[in-house]
Write an enzyme that holds these catalytic residues in place. Structure first.
Site, PDB file in Angstrom:
ATOM      1  N   LYS A 109       0.836  -1.202   0.000  1.00 17.14           N
ATOM      2  CA  LYS A 109       0.000   0.000   0.000  1.00 17.14           C
ATOM      3  C   LYS A 109       0.869   1.250   0.000  1.00 17.14           C
ATOM      4  O   LYS A 109       0.610   2.208  -0.728  1.00 17.14           O
ATOM      5  CB  LYS A 109      -0.941  -0.008   1.218  1.00 17.14           C
ATOM      6  CG  LYS A 109      -2.095  -0.993   1.055  1.00 17.14           C
ATOM      7  CD  LYS A 109      -2.864  -1.226   2.339  1.00 17.14           C
ATOM      8  CE  LYS A 109      -3.919  -2.322   2.121  1.00 17.14           C
ATOM      9  NZ  LYS A 109      -4.575  -2.774   3.347  1.00 17.14           N
ATOM     10  N   GLN A 149      -4.991  -1.382   9.479  1.00 16.50           N
ATOM     11  CA  GLN A 149      -4.917  -2.724   8.905  1.00 16.50           C
ATOM     12  C   GLN A 149      -5.548  -3.741   9.851  1.00 16.50           C
ATOM     13  O   GLN A 149      -5.239  -3.779  11.044  1.00 16.50           O
ATOM     14  CB  GLN A 149      -3.443  -3.077   8.625  1.00 16.50           C
ATOM     15  CG  GLN A 149      -3.228  -4.396   7.914  1.00 16.50           C
ATOM     16  CD  GLN A 149      -3.717  -4.427   6.470  1.00 16.50           C
ATOM     17  OE1 GLN A 149      -3.762  -3.405   5.791  1.00 16.50           O
ATOM     18  NE2 GLN A 149      -4.098  -5.599   6.010  1.00 16.50           N
ATOM     19  N   ASP A 195     -11.355   2.972   3.670  1.00 10.99           N
ATOM     20  CA  ASP A 195     -11.685   1.540   3.664  1.00 10.99           C
ATOM     21  C   ASP A 195     -13.197   1.323   3.537  1.00 10.99           C
ATOM     22  O   ASP A 195     -13.644   0.216   3.243  1.00 10.99           O
ATOM     23  CB  ASP A 195     -11.249   0.908   4.999  1.00 10.99           C
ATOM     24  CG  ASP A 195      -9.994   0.069   4.871  1.00 10.99           C
ATOM     25  OD1 ASP A 195      -9.738  -0.465   3.780  1.00 10.99           O
ATOM     26  OD2 ASP A 195      -9.282  -0.061   5.885  1.00 10.99           O
TER      27      ASP A 195
END
Ligand code: GUN
Length: 298
Positions: free
Chosen positions: A55, A99, A122
């Site tokens: 990422k 995460q 997200d």
């Protein structure tokens, strides 16, 4: 094996990343700063470390600012939420990604709830999930968003199609079903308690498999010409016959090829789309936060 049956997610993702990257300079000119993505990693799970590294690399390659926070396994929920609150208040941060999975002593729902919905790239915050459900502008979780892009690229209009989503997670199955419903599909969500799954799948024009069970969907479950999006990434055990540690999806790919209209491979299908969609969501968040119109066609 006919390659036009294989949906090349890697190539599509590269194109999307390119489109995002080419929109960054205009944002920098208008806003006087780069779009910024903060990624928070707790603990030292090897798979999460690989994802976070990828990422970061993709963010920098797109011309954006990457902020990385690595916290020890021992961090408390309160300390993690304090960091999220600092990132919420930081004007240079447009997107916040914590995460998952988090260590078991931390309630991921509480952490996600602390993220400013305007920075929730997200799409996990209940405000974004709710907006998606009622058809308002929302940040959509990256994996199902990527799946939808691949489907529309292959099929164009999805209206009236029978779509079966296998898996009901908050990250993939549920938002995927909402997205397909918004495209006027007739949507079935199947899961571990579904009876006669093979029969349910046989009726589908579109199948999105997101169960995390290696090669569970068999070739003869598929209607001729069906389009299959395989979200599964399962590593077979090193002791598993001749397969020896191979990565496979939730669909028995070789069998499926004889039936499908098109299918995503594993790897090289859905996987690369997730990061590309994260960059896309970050660019959109940056525009909205700066009061600018997000570029079309992303
Ligand atoms: N872990 C696995 N996939 C994801 C994702 O898309 N977002 C976050 N935050 N964690 C993940």
């Amino acid at each position: 094996m006919s390659s036009d049956k294989i949906i090349d997610g890697k190539a599509f993702a590269a194109g999307l990343r390119q489109r995002v990257a080419s929109a960054v300079p205009a944002f920098v000119k208008a806003a006087g700063r780069k779009p910024g993505l903060a990624v928070v990693l707790v603990g030292d799970d090897p798979a999460s470390q690989v994802y976070v590294g990828s990422k970061k690399k993709a963010t920098v390659e797109a011309g954006m600012e990457s902020f990385e926070y690595r916290l020890p396994d021992s961090v408390s929920q309160g300390e993690l939420i304090t960091l999220v609150e600092q990132l919420n208040a930081d004007d240079g941060v447009d997107g916040i990604l914590v995460q998952l999975p988090l260590p078991s002593h931390i309630d991921d729902k509480a952490v996600i709830a602390a993220i400013d919905p305007a920075k929730d790239v997200d799409g996990f915050h209940v405000v974004n999930a709710g907006r998606l459900a009622v058809g308002e502008d929302a940040f959509v979780p990256c994996t199902p968003l990527g799946c939808l892009m691949l489907l529309k690229d292959r099929l164009g209009d999805l209206s009236g199609k029978n779509a079966v989503v296998i898996g009901r997670s908050n990250i993939v199955g549920k938002p995927m079903a909402q997205l397909l419903l918004a495209e006027n599909c007739t949507v079935t969500i199947a899961h571990s308690r579904t009876e006669d799954l093979a029969d349910v799948v046989r009726r589908a024009d579109i199948i999105v498999a997101a169960v995390g069970r290696p090669e569970m969907v068999k070739g003869d479950w598929l209607k001729d010409g069906a389009i299959v999006i395989d979200v599964g990434i399962n590593r077979l055990a090193p002791t598993d016959g001749e397969h020896k540690g191979r990565l496979v999806g939730d669909v028995a790919f070789d069998e499926a090829l004889g039936h499908v209209g098109a299918i995503t491979p594993v790897p090289g299908g859905v996987g690369p789309m997730t990061i590309a969609c994260l960059l896309r969501n970050t660019l959109v968040a940056a525009h909205r936060r700066a009061g600018l119109l997000a570029p079309e066609g992303l």
